[in-house]
Design a protein around this motif. Structure first.
Motif, PDB file in Angstrom:
ATOM      1  N   ILE A  88      48.919  38.660  47.425  1.00 14.04           N
ATOM      2  CA  ILE A  88      49.831  38.735  46.403  1.00 14.04           C
ATOM      3  C   ILE A  88      49.530  37.108  46.293  1.00 14.04           C
ATOM      4  CG2 ILE A  88      51.571  38.840  45.339  1.00 14.04           C
ATOM      5  CD1 ILE A  88      52.343  41.094  46.446  1.00 14.04           C
ATOM      6  N   GLU A  89      50.291  36.401  46.775  1.00 12.27           N
ATOM      7  CA  GLU A  89      50.199  34.822  47.181  1.00 12.27           C
ATOM      8  C   GLU A  89      48.957  34.240  46.259  1.00 12.27           C
ATOM      9  OE1 GLU A  89      51.484  32.849  50.171  1.00 12.27           O
ATOM     10  OE2 GLU A  89      53.177  34.499  50.688  1.00 12.27           O
ATOM     11  N   ARG A  90      47.751  34.729  47.714  1.00 20.10           N
ATOM     12  CA  ARG A  90      46.079  34.388  46.194  1.00 20.10           C
ATOM     13  C   ARG A  90      46.154  34.522  45.003  1.00 20.10           C
ATOM     14  NH1 ARG A  90      41.709  38.482  47.463  1.00 20.10           N
ATOM     15  NH2 ARG A  90      43.092  38.681  48.772  1.00 20.10           N
ATOM     16  N   LEU A  91      45.886  36.047  44.916  1.00 22.61           N
ATOM     17  CA  LEU A  91      46.164  36.543  43.477  1.00 22.61           C
ATOM     18  C   LEU A  91      46.883  36.232  42.500  1.00 22.61           C
ATOM     19  CD1 LEU A  91      46.364  41.104  44.490  1.00 22.61           C
ATOM     20  CD2 LEU A  91      43.803  39.240  43.538  1.00 22.61           C
ATOM     21  N   VAL A  92      48.538  35.334  42.689  1.00 14.86           N
ATOM     22  CA  VAL A  92      49.008  34.827  41.761  1.00 14.86           C
ATOM     23  C   VAL A  92      47.798  33.153  41.908  1.00 14.86           C
ATOM     24  CG1 VAL A  92      50.936  33.329  41.607  1.00 14.86           C
ATOM     25  CG2 VAL A  92      51.156  35.375  42.633  1.00 14.86           C
ATOM     26  N   GLY A  93      47.530  32.694  42.918  1.00 15.79           N
ATOM     27  CA  GLY A  93      46.935  31.460  42.825  1.00 15.79           C
ATOM     28  C   GLY A  93      45.971  31.852  41.946  1.00 15.79           C
ATOM     29  N   GLU A  94      45.008  32.843  42.208  1.00 12.23           N
ATOM     30  CA  GLU A  94      43.610  33.274  41.505  1.00 12.23           C
ATOM     31  C   GLU A  94      43.729  33.181  40.376  1.00 12.23           C
ATOM     32  OE1 GLU A  94      41.909  36.355  44.106  1.00 12.23           O
ATOM     33  OE2 GLU A  94      41.282  34.720  45.009  1.00 12.23           O
ATOM     34  N   MET A  95      44.822  33.897  39.313  1.00 12.67           N
ATOM     35  CA  MET A  95      45.263  34.942  37.911  1.00 12.67           C
ATOM     36  C   MET A  95      46.218  33.437  37.004  1.00 12.67           C
ATOM     37  SD  MET A  95      46.075  38.752  39.001  1.00 12.67           S
ATOM     38  CE  MET A  95      44.575  39.311  39.255  1.00 12.67           C
ATOM     39  N   GLN A 101      51.034  35.413  31.797  1.00 11.21           N
ATOM     40  CA  GLN A 101      52.168  35.485  32.707  1.00 11.21           C
ATOM     41  C   GLN A 101      52.275  36.477  34.297  1.00 11.21           C
ATOM     42  OE1 GLN A 101      55.317  33.565  32.282  1.00 11.21           O
ATOM     43  NE2 GLN A 101      55.249  34.363  34.693  1.00 11.21           N
ATOM     44  N   ILE A 102      52.597  35.901  34.925  1.00  9.94           N
ATOM     45  CA  ILE A 102      52.675  36.671  35.737  1.00  9.94           C
ATOM     46  C   ILE A 102      54.335  37.435  36.474  1.00  9.94           C
ATOM     47  CG2 ILE A 102      51.517  37.201  38.149  1.00  9.94           C
ATOM     48  CD1 ILE A 102      49.015  35.501  37.675  1.00  9.94           C
ATOM     49  N   TYR A 103      53.861  38.741  36.879  1.00  4.14           N
ATOM     50  CA  TYR A 103      54.924  38.726  37.456  1.00  4.14           C
ATOM     51  C   TYR A 103      54.807  39.465  38.761  1.00  4.14           C
ATOM     52  CZ  TYR A 103      56.862  39.252  33.099  1.00  4.14           C
ATOM     53  OH  TYR A 103      57.663  38.864  31.627  1.00  4.14           O
ATOM     54  N   VAL A 104      56.004  39.106  39.518  1.00  4.23           N
ATOM     55  CA  VAL A 104      55.803  40.200  41.551  1.00  4.23           C
ATOM     56  C   VAL A 104      56.441  40.682  41.248  1.00  4.23           C
ATOM     57  CG1 VAL A 104      55.203  39.239  43.725  1.00  4.23           C
ATOM     58  CG2 VAL A 104      54.296  38.323  41.851  1.00  4.23           C
TER      59      VAL A 104
END
Length: 174
Positions: A88-95, A101-104
């Motif tokens: 998830i951390e990697r995807l947040v960085g990529e996206m 806006q990104i929500y987790v």
């Protein structure tokens, strides 16, 4: 080309453990619990307009590092020795540059702090559950309202009043 929708990254097993109905189902069949979570997230995605991505630790599933789409929800199973949190951390960085806006969605407090530091917003398992429940109620209400409003699906009911008036004048002149 960037997908300008908001993105919701979901820690799948965290939601299964946090939603009582899925937690109970997972004791019988983890696959059924995953499928039910993905089906509900697909409906939520359609209603909310957010792109939903569910991430699962692959140590519970054969086939490490898989990515596929199920019910229009993107599903990731982590790589070997990679946790869902790390993915998830990697995807947040990529996206972060490609999305509005990104929500987790996770109830892991350490993960919440890490993703917040990277610019993403967090939802707990309970908050996402409430949002999903509310969207399901709204969908049912919309279906009920649409059904009672017009039981017939006619072209006339789809036209704007001014266009309907023009057609009515044409009909009367012939």
């Amino acid at each position: 080309m960037a997908d300008l929708r908001d993105v919701l990254l979901v820690d799948g097993y965290n939601m299964i453990g946090g939603w009582s109905s899925l937690s109970q189902l997972s004791q019988i069949s983890m696959q059924e619990a995953r499928d039910q979570l993905l089906a509900r997230l697909a409906d939520y995605q359609a209603f909310s307009g957010r792109k939903v991505i569910a991430v699962f630790d692959a140590y519970r599933v054969p086939g490490l590092g898989k990515s596929f789409t199920q019910s229009r929800v993107q599903v990731y199973f982590t790589k070997e020795k990679e946790t869902a949190d790390e993915c998830i951390e990697r995807l947040v960085g990529e996206m972060s540059l490609r999305s509005r806006q990104i929500y987790v969605a996770t109830s892991d407090s350490i993960e919440q702090h890490v993703i917040f530091a990277r610019g993403a917003l967090r939802l707990s398992a309970r908050e996402l559950f409430i949002e999903v429940e509310n969207s399901e109620k709204a969908i049912k209400e919309r279906i009920k309202t649409d059904h009672t409003k017009s039981s017939r699906n006619t072209l006339d009911s789809k036209l704007k009043p001014d266009i309907r008036e023009i057609f009515e004048q044409w009909r009367r002149n012939n």
